[in-house]
Design an enzyme around this catalytic site. Structure first.
Site, mmCIF file in Angstrom:
data_model
loop_
_atom_site.group_PDB
_atom_site.id
_atom_site.type_symbol
_atom_site.label_atom_id
_atom_site.label_comp_id
_atom_site.label_asym_id
_atom_site.label_seq_id
_atom_site.Cartn_x
_atom_site.Cartn_y
_atom_site.Cartn_z
ATOM 1 N N CYS A 37 0.810 -1.224 0.000
ATOM 2 C CA CYS A 37 0.000 0.000 0.000
ATOM 3 C C CYS A 37 0.838 1.267 0.000
ATOM 4 O O CYS A 37 0.307 2.362 -0.151
ATOM 5 C CB CYS A 37 -0.937 0.022 1.199
ATOM 6 S SG CYS A 37 -0.056 0.175 2.750
ATOM 7 N N CYS A 106 -0.861 -4.153 8.311
ATOM 8 C CA CYS A 106 -0.607 -2.913 9.063
ATOM 9 C C CYS A 106 0.059 -3.245 10.403
ATOM 10 O O CYS A 106 0.947 -2.515 10.863
ATOM 11 C CB CYS A 106 -1.896 -2.144 9.299
ATOM 12 S SG CYS A 106 -3.003 -2.072 7.863
HETATM 13 FE FE1 FES Z 1 -4.660 3.716 2.704
HETATM 14 FE FE2 FES Z 1 -2.367 2.748 3.584
HETATM 15 S S1 FES Z 1 -3.749 1.857 2.280
HETATM 16 S S2 FES Z 1 -3.148 4.718 3.731
HETATM 17 FE FE1 FES Z 2 -1.221 -0.594 4.399
HETATM 18 FE FE2 FES Z 2 -2.547 -0.160 6.617
HETATM 19 S S1 FES Z 2 -3.328 -0.408 4.638
HETATM 20 S S2 FES Z 2 -0.402 -0.179 6.353
#
Ligand code: FES
Ligand code: FES
Length: 127
Positions: A37, A106
């Site tokens: 992400c 995360c």
């Molecule tokens: Fe949205 Fe990390 S995926 S801020």
């Molecule tokens: Fe990637 Fe949370 S969505 S760190």
């Protein structure tokens, strides 16, 4: 997808946001990114002469779960030895925050950031 109350609490009232002096020999800095992400987490620990973590700070450029994960671990890190801190697992973070499967990475980011901060500190001390 809805966030748990614990994620929202940490997101709205993040604990220990900020920075420590990365050149301080007592400070270890971990900077990690999530390839999936693009989010980035910086976690810093300050270790006392007795080997106990006295302070922890974070800055996270990322989603609510990443911010909550880093906020939570700064609370958990204070008062722990480095060996104790190394045992913190992403699964504990994910359980505490009730993260859904798509947000597990995360919490992995937070575990990686802890390990990176400890490694930086230990490298400064010849380990
Ligand atoms: Fe949205 Fe990390 S995926 S801020
Ligand atoms: Fe990637 Fe949370 S969505 S760190």
């Amino acid at each position: 997808m809805s966030y748990s109350n614990k994620v929202i609490d940490h997101y709205e009232n993040p604990r220990n946001v900020g920075a420590l002096d990365k050149n301080d020999p007592h400070v270890g800095t971990g900077m990690v990114g999530a390839p999936s992400c693009g989010d980035v987490m910086k976690l810093q620990i300050k270790v006392g002469d007795n080997g106990v973590i006295e302070d922890a700070k974070f800055k996270t450029y990322g989603c609510g779960s990443a911010i909550a994960s880093s906020s939570l671990v700064t609370e958990w890190l204070k008062g722990k030895s480095l060996d104790e801190a190394k045992t913190i697992k992403n699964s504990q973070i994910a359980d505490e925050l009730e993260l859904p499967p798509v947000k597990i990475h995360c919490s992995v980011l937070a575990e990686d950031a802890i390990k990176a901060a400890i490694a930086d500190y230990q490298a400064k001390h010849g380990k």
